[in-house]
Write a protein that holds these residues in place. Structure first.
Motif, PDB file in Angstrom:
ATOM      1  N   LEU A  37       0.821  -1.211   0.000  1.00  0.00           N
ATOM      2  CA  LEU A  37       0.000   0.000   0.000  1.00  0.00           C
ATOM      3  C   LEU A  37       0.854   1.259   0.000  1.00  0.00           C
ATOM      4  O   LEU A  37       0.567   2.215  -0.739  1.00  0.00           O
ATOM      5  N   TYR A  38       1.884   1.291   0.818  1.00  0.00           N
ATOM      6  CA  TYR A  38       2.739   2.476   0.868  1.00  0.00           C
ATOM      7  C   TYR A  38       3.448   2.696  -0.468  1.00  0.00           C
ATOM      8  O   TYR A  38       3.586   3.831  -0.927  1.00  0.00           O
ATOM      9  N   ALA A  39       3.932   1.612  -1.071  1.00  0.00           N
ATOM     10  CA  ALA A  39       4.630   1.742  -2.351  1.00  0.00           C
ATOM     11  C   ALA A  39       3.704   2.260  -3.434  1.00  0.00           C
ATOM     12  O   ALA A  39       4.108   3.034  -4.310  1.00  0.00           O
ATOM     13  N   ARG A  40       2.462   1.856  -3.381  1.00  0.00           N
ATOM     14  CA  ARG A  40       1.495   2.216  -4.431  1.00  0.00           C
ATOM     15  C   ARG A  40       0.842   3.571  -4.190  1.00  0.00           C
ATOM     16  O   ARG A  40       0.624   4.344  -5.132  1.00  0.00           O
ATOM     17  N   GLU A  41       0.565   3.874  -2.907  1.00  0.00           N
ATOM     18  CA  GLU A  41      -0.252   5.046  -2.608  1.00  0.00           C
ATOM     19  C   GLU A  41       0.418   6.082  -1.718  1.00  0.00           C
ATOM     20  O   GLU A  41      -0.121   7.168  -1.513  1.00  0.00           O
ATOM     21  N   GLY A  42       1.599   5.775  -1.163  1.00  0.00           N
ATOM     22  CA  GLY A  42       2.247   6.714  -0.261  1.00  0.00           C
ATOM     23  C   GLY A  42       1.818   6.497   1.177  1.00  0.00           C
ATOM     24  O   GLY A  42       1.030   5.600   1.495  1.00  0.00           O
ATOM     25  N   LEU A  43       2.305   7.364   2.054  1.00  0.00           N
ATOM     26  CA  LEU A  43       2.084   7.172   3.485  1.00  0.00           C
ATOM     27  C   LEU A  43       0.723   7.642   3.970  1.00  0.00           C
ATOM     28  O   LEU A  43       0.413   7.515   5.152  1.00  0.00           O
ATOM     29  N   GLY A  44      -0.086   8.172   3.082  1.00  0.00           N
ATOM     30  CA  GLY A  44      -1.416   8.604   3.480  1.00  0.00           C
ATOM     31  C   GLY A  44      -2.379   7.475   3.760  1.00  0.00           C
ATOM     32  O   GLY A  44      -3.503   7.695   4.229  1.00  0.00           O
ATOM     33  N   VAL A  45      -1.967   6.254   3.488  1.00  0.00           N
ATOM     34  CA  VAL A  45      -2.808   5.078   3.722  1.00  0.00           C
ATOM     35  C   VAL A  45      -3.126   4.958   5.214  1.00  0.00           C
ATOM     36  O   VAL A  45      -2.245   5.100   6.066  1.00  0.00           O
ATOM     37  N   SER A  46      -4.372   4.685   5.545  1.00  0.00           N
ATOM     38  CA  SER A  46      -4.775   4.566   6.944  1.00  0.00           C
ATOM     39  C   SER A  46      -4.391   3.208   7.514  1.00  0.00           C
ATOM     40  O   SER A  46      -4.196   2.231   6.781  1.00  0.00           O
TER      41      SER A  46
END
Length: 227
Positions: A37-46
């Protein structure tokens, strides 16, 4: 010990062993899910999204990682080690200017490969002490690398260590904006920035090709849809 006693002892140990194995398996699933998730979407993932991706409950996630910073620390420890190793490699280069330019490309490539790490390199996480300790060690080596590059006369005298995070911030923006539509756009940015850092007459690497107009158009369309 009799066979029946040994069997009873093994039986007593199995539930605890299973719990440890399950706990370790859950931890691995959480880390793998967070990396994706972080690799795909960045650190904004909850944290809730990480739990869903891992197929575990929020309580299980909280037992393994009580805070977002703890999870980030665990996910990116190896990448921060690689970041620190990049400056070590640069310092080992017999040509400090070549080592410096190679270092900039190396760390920007790390950002391009992982949107989450692109964010990590442009933020600080005071609660993630191990992560910040790695960053601090790398920073001291970067200061040495800059000093050596300046001593060659090829790096501008007015370049400072603050220009490195500025480059990383700019590159993180390009990586995010270009996405999969124009994934190598960051190379062009770094090429131009190295030219701006170079003193007159300094040898500079060849400027990477500009992205194709159609690729940039796709990236701009994607950005428009995300607003």
């Amino acid at each position: 010990m009799t066979s029946s006693a040994a069997s009873a002892s093994a039986s007593d140990e199995r539930p605890g062993t299973r719990l440890r194995v399950d706990a370790e398996r859950n931890r691995d699933r959480i880390l793998a899910a967070a990396r994706r998730l972080y690799a795909r979407e960045g650190l904004g993932v909850s944290m809730a999204s990480v739990a869903r991706e891992a197929g575990v409950g929020k309580a299980t996630l909280s037992r393994r990682f009580a805070t977002r910073e703890e999870l980030i620390n665990a996910v990116f420890a190896d990448r921060m080690d690689a970041y620190a190793s990049a400056v070590t490699v640069a310092l080992d280069d017999p040509d400090p200017w070549h080592g410096f330019t190679g270092y900039l490309y190396a760390i920007c490539a790390m950002q391009a490969a992982d949107r989450g790490f692109a964010d990590v390199l442009t933020m600080t996480f005071p609660a993630a002490k191990a992560l910040e300790a790695r960053r601090a060690r790398a920073y001291n080596d970067v200061l040495e690398l800059i000093a050596r590059a300046k001593a060659t006369g090829h790096l501008r005298a007015d370049f400072t260590d603050r220009d490195v995070p500025v480059l990383l911030m700019a590159n993180a923006g390009v990586v995010s904006a270009a996405g999969d539509a124009a994934p190598d756009t960051w190379r062009r940015l770094v090429g131009h920035m190295i030219r701006s850092y170079a003193a007159p007459g300094a040898p500079v690497p060849p400027l990477p090709e500009a992205p194709e107009p159609s690729a940039l158009y796709r990236a701009m369309v994607r950005l428009g849809r995300s607003d």
